[in-house]
Scaffold this motif. Structure first.
Motif, PDB file in Angstrom:
ATOM      1  N   PRO A   1       0.801  -1.234   0.000  1.00 15.22           N
ATOM      2  CA  PRO A   1       0.000   0.000   0.000  1.00 15.22           C
ATOM      3  C   PRO A   1       0.835   1.286   0.000  1.00 15.22           C
ATOM      4  O   PRO A   1       0.572   2.196  -0.787  1.00 15.22           O
TER       5      PRO A   1
ATOM      6  N   LEU B   1      -3.326   0.854  -6.487  1.00 17.25           N
ATOM      7  CA  LEU B   1      -3.999   1.712  -5.505  1.00 17.25           C
ATOM      8  C   LEU B   1      -5.523   1.546  -5.581  1.00 17.25           C
ATOM      9  O   LEU B   1      -6.199   1.388  -4.561  1.00 17.25           O
TER      10      LEU B   1
ATOM     11  N   LEU C   1      -7.969  -0.171  -2.722  1.00 19.50           N
ATOM     12  CA  LEU C   1      -9.171   0.489  -2.194  1.00 19.50           C
ATOM     13  C   LEU C   1     -10.384  -0.424  -2.362  1.00 19.50           C
ATOM     14  O   LEU C   1     -11.206  -0.575  -1.450  1.00 19.50           O
TER      15      LEU C   1
ATOM     16  N   THR D   1      -2.480   1.264   5.400  1.00 16.72           N
ATOM     17  CA  THR D   1      -3.769   0.610   5.177  1.00 16.72           C
ATOM     18  C   THR D   1      -4.927   1.391   5.777  1.00 16.72           C
ATOM     19  O   THR D   1      -6.007   1.477   5.178  1.00 16.72           O
TER      20      THR D   1
ATOM     21  N   PHE E   1      -6.591   3.817   3.487  1.00 17.34           N
ATOM     22  CA  PHE E   1      -7.492   3.201   2.510  1.00 17.34           C
ATOM     23  C   PHE E   1      -8.825   2.850   3.169  1.00 17.34           C
ATOM     24  O   PHE E   1      -9.887   3.020   2.578  1.00 17.34           O
TER      25      PHE E   1
ATOM     26  N   GLY F   1      -5.229  -5.778  -0.307  1.00 18.74           N
ATOM     27  CA  GLY F   1      -6.147  -5.016   0.543  1.00 18.74           C
ATOM     28  C   GLY F   1      -6.869  -5.929   1.521  1.00 18.74           C
ATOM     29  O   GLY F   1      -6.964  -5.630   2.720  1.00 18.74           O
TER      30      GLY F   1
END
Lengths: 198, 185
Positions: free
Chosen positions: A109, A127, A131, B50, B53, B137
Protein backbone atom coordinates in the motif's frame (compact mmCIF):
# COMPACT_ATOMS: atom_id res chain seq x y z
CA UNK A 1 9.01 13.43 28.45
CA UNK A 2 8.40 11.81 25.07
CA UNK A 3 6.28 11.00 23.17
CA UNK A 4 5.04 14.56 22.73
CA UNK A 5 1.48 13.28 22.26
CA UNK A 6 1.42 12.15 25.91
CA UNK A 7 2.33 15.53 27.38
CA UNK A 8 1.17 18.06 24.81
CA UNK A 9 -2.36 18.52 23.51
CA UNK A 10 -1.82 19.50 19.88
CA UNK A 11 -4.52 21.24 17.90
CA UNK A 12 -6.18 19.22 15.16
CA UNK A 13 -4.49 21.35 12.49
CA UNK A 14 -1.04 20.92 14.06
CA UNK A 15 -1.62 17.19 14.34
CA UNK A 16 -2.55 16.80 10.69
CA UNK A 17 0.28 19.11 9.62
CA UNK A 18 2.64 16.83 11.50
CA UNK A 19 1.16 13.84 9.66
CA UNK A 20 1.85 15.51 6.31
CA UNK A 21 5.42 16.30 7.37
CA UNK A 22 6.14 12.76 8.57
CA UNK A 23 4.49 11.37 5.47
CA UNK A 24 6.72 13.58 3.33
CA UNK A 25 9.82 11.98 4.85
CA UNK A 26 8.25 8.55 4.49
CA UNK A 27 7.47 9.01 0.80
CA UNK A 28 10.79 10.67 0.06
CA UNK A 29 12.71 7.75 1.61
CA UNK A 30 10.60 5.14 -0.21
CA UNK A 31 11.23 6.78 -3.58
CA UNK A 32 14.96 7.29 -2.91
CA UNK A 33 15.18 3.55 -2.22
CA UNK A 34 13.61 2.78 -5.60
CA UNK A 35 10.35 1.55 -4.10
CA UNK A 36 8.25 3.49 -6.57
CA UNK A 37 9.13 0.72 -9.04
CA UNK A 38 7.38 -2.68 -8.95
CA UNK A 39 10.37 -4.27 -10.71
CA UNK A 40 12.73 -3.06 -8.00
CA UNK A 41 10.33 -4.26 -5.27
CA UNK A 42 9.68 -7.72 -6.70
CA UNK A 43 13.38 -8.26 -7.49
CA UNK A 44 13.82 -9.28 -3.86
CA UNK A 45 11.76 -12.43 -4.54
CA UNK A 46 14.20 -13.51 -7.26
CA UNK A 47 17.31 -12.69 -5.20
CA UNK A 48 19.08 -10.52 -7.78
CA UNK A 49 18.36 -7.27 -5.89
CA UNK A 50 17.71 -7.53 -2.15
CA UNK A 51 17.11 -3.79 -1.57
CA UNK A 52 13.65 -4.39 -0.02
CA UNK A 53 15.09 -6.47 2.81
CA UNK A 54 18.12 -4.18 3.24
CA UNK A 55 15.97 -1.06 3.56
CA UNK A 56 13.30 -2.62 5.78
CA UNK A 57 15.76 -4.31 8.07
CA UNK A 58 17.99 -1.28 8.54
CA UNK A 59 14.92 0.93 9.11
CA UNK A 60 13.63 -1.44 11.78
CA UNK A 61 17.05 -1.68 13.48
CA UNK A 62 17.52 2.12 13.39
CA UNK A 63 14.11 2.87 14.90
CA UNK A 64 14.47 0.04 17.44
CA UNK A 65 17.89 1.29 18.58
CA UNK A 66 16.53 4.84 18.86
CA UNK A 67 13.54 3.72 20.93
CA UNK A 68 15.80 1.68 23.20
CA UNK A 69 18.43 4.40 23.70
CA UNK A 70 15.88 7.15 24.38
CA UNK A 71 13.92 5.02 26.84
CA UNK A 72 17.13 3.96 28.58
CA UNK A 73 18.14 7.63 28.84
CA UNK A 74 14.78 8.26 30.50
CA UNK A 75 13.41 10.72 27.93
CA UNK A 76 10.92 8.33 26.30
CA UNK A 77 8.18 6.30 27.95
CA UNK A 78 7.79 3.14 25.84
CA UNK A 79 4.53 2.33 27.63
CA UNK A 80 2.95 5.42 26.00
CA UNK A 81 3.58 4.12 22.47
CA UNK A 82 0.80 2.40 20.56
CA UNK A 83 1.32 -1.34 20.08
CA UNK A 84 -1.15 -3.18 17.87
CA UNK A 85 -2.72 -6.15 19.72
CA UNK A 86 -1.42 -9.46 18.42
CA UNK A 87 -3.74 -11.91 16.71
CA UNK A 88 -1.70 -14.91 15.62
CA UNK A 89 -4.45 -16.11 13.28
CA UNK A 90 -4.81 -12.65 11.75
CA UNK A 91 -1.07 -12.20 11.34
CA UNK A 92 -0.57 -15.62 9.70
CA UNK A 93 -3.65 -15.74 7.45
CA UNK A 94 -3.52 -12.03 6.61
CA UNK A 95 0.23 -12.21 6.01
CA UNK A 96 -0.13 -15.13 3.57
CA UNK A 97 -2.91 -13.41 1.62
CA UNK A 98 -1.05 -10.08 1.66
CA UNK A 99 2.18 -11.75 0.46
CA UNK A 100 0.43 -13.14 -2.64
CA UNK A 101 -1.11 -9.72 -3.34
CA UNK A 102 2.29 -8.06 -2.94
CA UNK A 103 3.95 -10.40 -5.46
CA UNK A 104 1.13 -10.31 -8.03
CA UNK A 105 0.40 -6.60 -7.62
CA UNK A 106 4.06 -5.61 -7.40
CA UNK A 107 3.51 -3.09 -4.60
CA UNK A 108 2.43 -2.76 -1.03
CA UNK A 109 0.00 0.00 0.00
CA UNK A 110 2.65 2.58 0.94
CA UNK A 111 4.93 1.97 -2.02
CA UNK A 112 2.00 2.16 -4.47
CA UNK A 113 1.62 5.81 -3.40
CA UNK A 114 5.28 6.42 -4.27
CA UNK A 115 4.68 4.71 -7.63
CA UNK A 116 1.69 6.97 -8.38
CA UNK A 117 3.69 10.04 -7.38
CA UNK A 118 6.30 9.22 -10.03
CA UNK A 119 3.84 8.45 -12.81
CA UNK A 120 3.67 4.64 -12.68
CA UNK A 121 0.30 3.65 -14.12
CA UNK A 122 0.46 0.20 -12.54
CA UNK A 123 0.80 2.02 -9.21
CA UNK A 124 -2.56 3.69 -9.85
CA UNK A 125 -4.07 0.29 -10.76
CA UNK A 126 -2.73 -1.23 -7.54
CA UNK A 127 -4.00 1.71 -5.51
CA UNK A 128 -7.49 1.36 -6.99
CA UNK A 129 -7.42 -2.40 -6.42
CA UNK A 130 -6.31 -1.92 -2.83
CA UNK A 131 -9.17 0.49 -2.19
CA UNK A 132 -11.55 -2.01 -3.78
CA UNK A 133 -10.16 -4.86 -1.65
CA UNK A 134 -10.57 -2.90 1.55
CA UNK A 135 -14.12 -1.94 0.52
CA UNK A 136 -15.00 -5.54 -0.37
CA UNK A 137 -13.59 -6.73 2.95
CA UNK A 138 -15.84 -4.35 4.87
CA UNK A 139 -18.91 -5.30 2.82
CA UNK A 140 -18.44 -9.07 2.58
CA UNK A 141 -16.02 -10.17 5.30
CA UNK A 142 -17.02 -8.29 8.44
CA UNK A 143 -17.39 -11.74 10.07
CA UNK A 144 -13.69 -12.35 9.46
CA UNK A 145 -12.96 -8.95 10.97
CA UNK A 146 -14.88 -9.85 14.14
CA UNK A 147 -13.13 -13.25 14.32
CA UNK A 148 -9.65 -11.69 14.02
CA UNK A 149 -10.41 -9.08 16.67
CA UNK A 150 -11.78 -11.71 19.05
CA UNK A 151 -8.70 -13.87 18.51
CA UNK A 152 -6.38 -11.01 19.54
CA UNK A 153 -4.45 -11.89 22.69
CA UNK A 154 -3.31 -8.38 23.65
CA UNK A 155 -0.18 -6.28 23.22
CA UNK A 156 2.72 -8.73 23.14
CA UNK A 157 6.29 -7.70 22.49
CA UNK A 158 9.30 -10.02 22.33
CA UNK A 159 10.91 -8.55 25.48
CA UNK A 160 7.66 -9.07 27.43
CA UNK A 161 7.20 -12.57 26.01
CA UNK A 162 10.74 -13.79 26.63
CA UNK A 163 11.88 -11.71 29.60
CA UNK A 164 14.97 -10.68 27.62
CA UNK A 165 15.35 -6.90 27.60
CA UNK A 166 15.04 -4.75 24.46
CA UNK A 167 18.77 -3.95 24.46
CA UNK A 168 19.63 -7.59 23.78
CA UNK A 169 17.25 -7.64 20.85
CA UNK A 170 18.85 -4.48 19.43
CA UNK A 171 22.23 -6.24 19.55
CA UNK A 172 20.72 -9.43 18.11
CA UNK A 173 19.07 -7.57 15.24
CA UNK A 174 22.28 -5.66 14.44
CA UNK A 175 24.09 -9.01 14.33
CA UNK A 176 21.44 -10.51 12.05
CA UNK A 177 21.60 -7.43 9.80
CA UNK A 178 25.38 -7.77 9.37
CA UNK A 179 25.15 -11.52 8.67
CA UNK A 180 22.19 -11.08 6.34
CA UNK A 181 24.02 -8.25 4.55
CA UNK A 182 26.89 -10.56 3.70
CA UNK A 183 24.53 -13.36 2.65
CA UNK A 184 22.50 -10.97 0.47
CA UNK A 185 25.63 -9.72 -1.27
CA UNK A 186 26.51 -13.29 -2.17
CA UNK A 187 22.92 -14.01 -3.30
CA UNK A 188 22.82 -10.93 -5.53
CA UNK A 189 26.02 -12.07 -7.29
CA UNK A 190 24.77 -15.61 -7.71
CA UNK A 191 21.35 -14.63 -9.09
CA UNK A 192 22.46 -11.59 -11.10
CA UNK A 193 21.57 -13.48 -14.30
CA UNK A 194 17.87 -13.46 -13.38
CA UNK A 195 17.63 -9.67 -13.80
CA UNK A 196 15.32 -9.11 -16.80
CA UNK A 197 16.66 -6.93 -19.64
CA UNK A 198 15.63 -3.28 -19.82
CA UNK B 1 14.97 1.27 -22.10
CA UNK B 2 11.94 -0.73 -23.15
CA UNK B 3 10.46 0.23 -26.51
CA UNK B 4 6.89 -0.62 -25.46
CA UNK B 5 6.94 1.89 -22.60
CA UNK B 6 5.17 5.12 -23.56
CA UNK B 7 7.37 8.13 -24.09
CA UNK B 8 7.89 10.39 -21.07
CA UNK B 9 5.35 13.18 -20.74
CA UNK B 10 8.21 15.55 -20.07
CA UNK B 11 11.89 14.78 -20.13
CA UNK B 12 12.85 14.21 -16.49
CA UNK B 13 16.44 15.20 -17.11
CA UNK B 14 18.20 17.13 -19.86
CA UNK B 15 18.73 15.08 -23.06
CA UNK B 16 21.76 12.86 -22.85
CA UNK B 17 21.55 12.42 -19.11
CA UNK B 18 19.60 9.64 -17.42
CA UNK B 19 17.83 9.12 -14.12
CA UNK B 20 20.06 9.20 -11.09
CA UNK B 21 20.80 5.93 -9.31
CA UNK B 22 18.86 5.05 -6.17
CA UNK B 23 20.47 5.79 -2.82
CA UNK B 24 22.37 3.13 -0.90
CA UNK B 25 19.69 0.84 0.58
CA UNK B 26 21.23 0.76 4.05
CA UNK B 27 21.46 4.57 4.12
CA UNK B 28 17.84 4.97 2.96
CA UNK B 29 16.84 2.36 5.52
CA UNK B 30 18.46 4.39 8.28
CA UNK B 31 16.66 7.52 7.00
CA UNK B 32 13.34 5.65 6.92
CA UNK B 33 14.06 4.38 10.43
CA UNK B 34 14.60 7.96 11.64
CA UNK B 35 11.27 9.05 10.10
CA UNK B 36 9.59 6.13 11.86
CA UNK B 37 11.33 7.03 15.12
CA UNK B 38 10.23 10.67 14.75
CA UNK B 39 6.65 9.49 14.28
CA UNK B 40 6.85 7.49 17.49
CA UNK B 41 8.38 10.41 19.39
CA UNK B 42 5.88 13.07 18.35
CA UNK B 43 2.69 11.12 17.70
CA UNK B 44 3.18 8.11 19.96
CA UNK B 45 2.57 5.78 17.04
CA UNK B 46 4.44 4.65 13.96
CA UNK B 47 3.67 4.90 10.25
CA UNK B 48 0.84 3.19 8.43
CA UNK B 49 -0.85 3.04 5.05
CA UNK B 50 -3.77 0.61 5.18
CA UNK B 51 -5.78 2.71 7.62
CA UNK B 52 -5.93 5.53 5.07
CA UNK B 53 -7.49 3.20 2.51
CA UNK B 54 -9.98 2.01 5.13
CA UNK B 55 -10.96 5.62 5.87
CA UNK B 56 -11.46 6.46 2.21
CA UNK B 57 -13.48 3.27 1.68
CA UNK B 58 -15.68 4.19 4.67
CA UNK B 59 -16.13 7.75 3.35
CA UNK B 60 -17.22 6.38 -0.03
CA UNK B 61 -19.67 3.99 1.64
CA UNK B 62 -20.95 6.89 3.74
CA UNK B 63 -21.43 9.05 0.65
CA UNK B 64 -23.47 6.29 -1.02
CA UNK B 65 -25.60 5.50 2.04
CA UNK B 66 -24.88 6.83 5.54
CA UNK B 67 -27.29 4.30 7.14
CA UNK B 68 -25.61 1.38 5.40
CA UNK B 69 -22.11 2.61 6.27
CA UNK B 70 -22.88 3.14 9.95
CA UNK B 71 -24.55 -0.27 10.19
CA UNK B 72 -21.38 -1.92 8.88
CA UNK B 73 -19.00 -2.62 11.80
CA UNK B 74 -15.84 -2.21 9.68
CA UNK B 75 -16.83 1.04 7.98
CA UNK B 76 -18.30 2.41 11.22
CA UNK B 77 -14.93 2.18 12.98
CA UNK B 78 -13.51 4.67 10.48
CA UNK B 79 -16.48 7.00 10.66
CA UNK B 80 -16.60 7.27 14.46
CA UNK B 81 -17.37 10.94 14.92
CA UNK B 82 -14.34 12.90 13.83
CA UNK B 83 -11.84 10.33 15.11
CA UNK B 84 -8.65 12.24 14.33
CA UNK B 85 -6.49 9.11 14.05
CA UNK B 86 -8.29 7.84 10.96
CA UNK B 87 -7.82 11.15 9.15
CA UNK B 88 -4.23 11.28 10.45
CA UNK B 89 -3.24 8.38 8.23
CA UNK B 90 -4.88 9.96 5.18
CA UNK B 91 -2.77 13.09 5.73
CA UNK B 92 0.30 10.90 6.22
CA UNK B 93 -0.24 9.38 2.76
CA UNK B 94 -0.86 12.80 1.21
CA UNK B 95 2.52 13.80 2.60
CA UNK B 96 4.04 10.57 1.31
CA UNK B 97 2.74 11.33 -2.18
CA UNK B 98 4.36 14.78 -2.06
CA UNK B 99 7.65 13.45 -0.69
CA UNK B 100 7.89 10.70 -3.29
CA UNK B 101 6.91 13.13 -6.06
CA UNK B 102 9.69 15.54 -5.08
CA UNK B 103 12.27 12.76 -4.73
CA UNK B 104 11.40 11.24 -8.10
CA UNK B 105 11.33 14.64 -9.78
CA UNK B 106 14.74 15.68 -8.41
CA UNK B 107 16.26 12.37 -9.50
CA UNK B 108 14.76 12.50 -12.99
CA UNK B 109 12.72 9.36 -12.44
CA UNK B 110 9.23 10.82 -12.97
CA UNK B 111 7.51 9.68 -16.16
CA UNK B 112 4.27 8.06 -17.26
CA UNK B 113 5.15 4.41 -17.61
CA UNK B 114 4.14 0.90 -16.59
CA UNK B 115 6.48 -1.20 -14.45
CA UNK B 116 6.24 -4.79 -15.65
CA UNK B 117 8.05 -8.02 -16.44
CA UNK B 118 9.29 -8.46 -20.03
CA UNK B 119 6.62 -11.06 -20.97
CA UNK B 120 3.56 -9.02 -20.02
CA UNK B 121 1.75 -6.44 -22.12
CA UNK B 122 0.88 -3.13 -20.53
CA UNK B 123 -2.78 -4.11 -20.27
CA UNK B 124 -1.96 -7.44 -18.64
CA UNK B 125 0.25 -5.67 -16.14
CA UNK B 126 -2.49 -3.21 -15.20
CA UNK B 127 -4.77 -6.19 -14.58
CA UNK B 128 -2.24 -7.97 -12.33
CA UNK B 129 -1.59 -4.74 -10.46
CA UNK B 130 -5.30 -4.16 -9.80
CA UNK B 131 -5.93 -7.83 -8.93
CA UNK B 132 -2.91 -7.95 -6.64
CA UNK B 133 -4.11 -4.74 -5.02
CA UNK B 134 -7.48 -6.29 -4.22
CA UNK B 135 -5.81 -9.36 -2.66
CA UNK B 136 -3.31 -7.21 -0.73
CA UNK B 137 -6.15 -5.02 0.54
CA UNK B 138 -8.05 -8.03 1.90
CA UNK B 139 -4.86 -9.49 3.41
CA UNK B 140 -3.96 -6.21 5.10
CA UNK B 141 -7.44 -5.99 6.63
CA UNK B 142 -7.22 -9.55 7.99
CA UNK B 143 -3.76 -8.80 9.40
CA UNK B 144 -4.85 -5.39 10.79
CA UNK B 145 -1.98 -3.71 8.96
CA UNK B 146 0.49 -3.93 6.09
CA UNK B 147 4.21 -3.59 5.45
CA UNK B 148 4.12 -0.10 6.98
CA UNK B 149 1.82 -0.42 9.97
CA UNK B 150 2.72 -3.99 10.89
CA UNK B 151 6.14 -4.93 9.49
CA UNK B 152 8.04 -1.62 9.90
CA UNK B 153 6.20 -0.01 12.78
CA UNK B 154 5.48 -3.15 14.78
CA UNK B 155 8.81 -4.77 13.94
CA UNK B 156 10.77 -1.86 15.40
CA UNK B 157 8.98 -2.16 18.73
CA UNK B 158 9.31 -5.98 18.61
CA UNK B 159 5.57 -6.57 18.39
CA UNK B 160 5.22 -10.36 18.17
CA UNK B 161 2.20 -10.25 15.86
CA UNK B 162 4.07 -7.95 13.47
CA UNK B 163 7.07 -10.27 13.31
CA UNK B 164 4.79 -13.25 12.61
CA UNK B 165 3.05 -11.18 9.90
CA UNK B 166 6.40 -10.35 8.28
CA UNK B 167 7.37 -14.03 8.19
CA UNK B 168 4.02 -14.96 6.60
CA UNK B 169 4.26 -12.22 3.98
CA UNK B 170 7.72 -13.26 2.83
CA UNK B 171 6.85 -16.99 2.91
CA UNK B 172 3.79 -16.48 0.71
CA UNK B 173 5.48 -13.99 -1.60
CA UNK B 174 8.52 -16.23 -2.19
CA UNK B 175 6.24 -19.21 -2.92
CA UNK B 176 4.09 -17.12 -5.27
CA UNK B 177 7.23 -15.70 -6.90
CA UNK B 178 8.34 -19.21 -7.89
CA UNK B 179 4.90 -20.28 -9.16
CA UNK B 180 4.27 -16.99 -11.01
CA UNK B 181 7.86 -16.34 -12.14
CA UNK B 182 6.71 -15.62 -15.70
CA UNK B 183 5.07 -12.44 -14.44
CA UNK B 184 8.38 -10.84 -13.49
CA UNK B 185 11.25 -12.73 -15.19
Amino acid sequence: MLPLSSTLELSQAANLGLAVLLGFGFGFALERAGFGSARKLTAVFYFYDMAVVKVMFSAIVTAMAGLFLLSTAGVLDLAELYVEPTSYAGAIVGGLVFGVGFLVGGYCPGTSVAACATGRLDGFAFLAGMLGGVYLFAELLSGVDAWVRESAVGEITLPALTGLSMGWYVLLFIGILVAAGLAMRAAERRFAGLRPPG
Amino acid sequence: MNATIPAPIRPPAPPGTSAQPYWNPYAVGALLGLVLLASYLVAGRGLGATGAFSSVAAWIANAISPEHALANPVHARYLASGSPLTAWLVFLLIGAFAGAALSGWLAGRTRLTIEKGPRLSGGQRLATAAGGGIVAGIGAKIAMGCTSGQALTGGSILNVGSLVFMGSVFAAAYAAAWILRKEWL
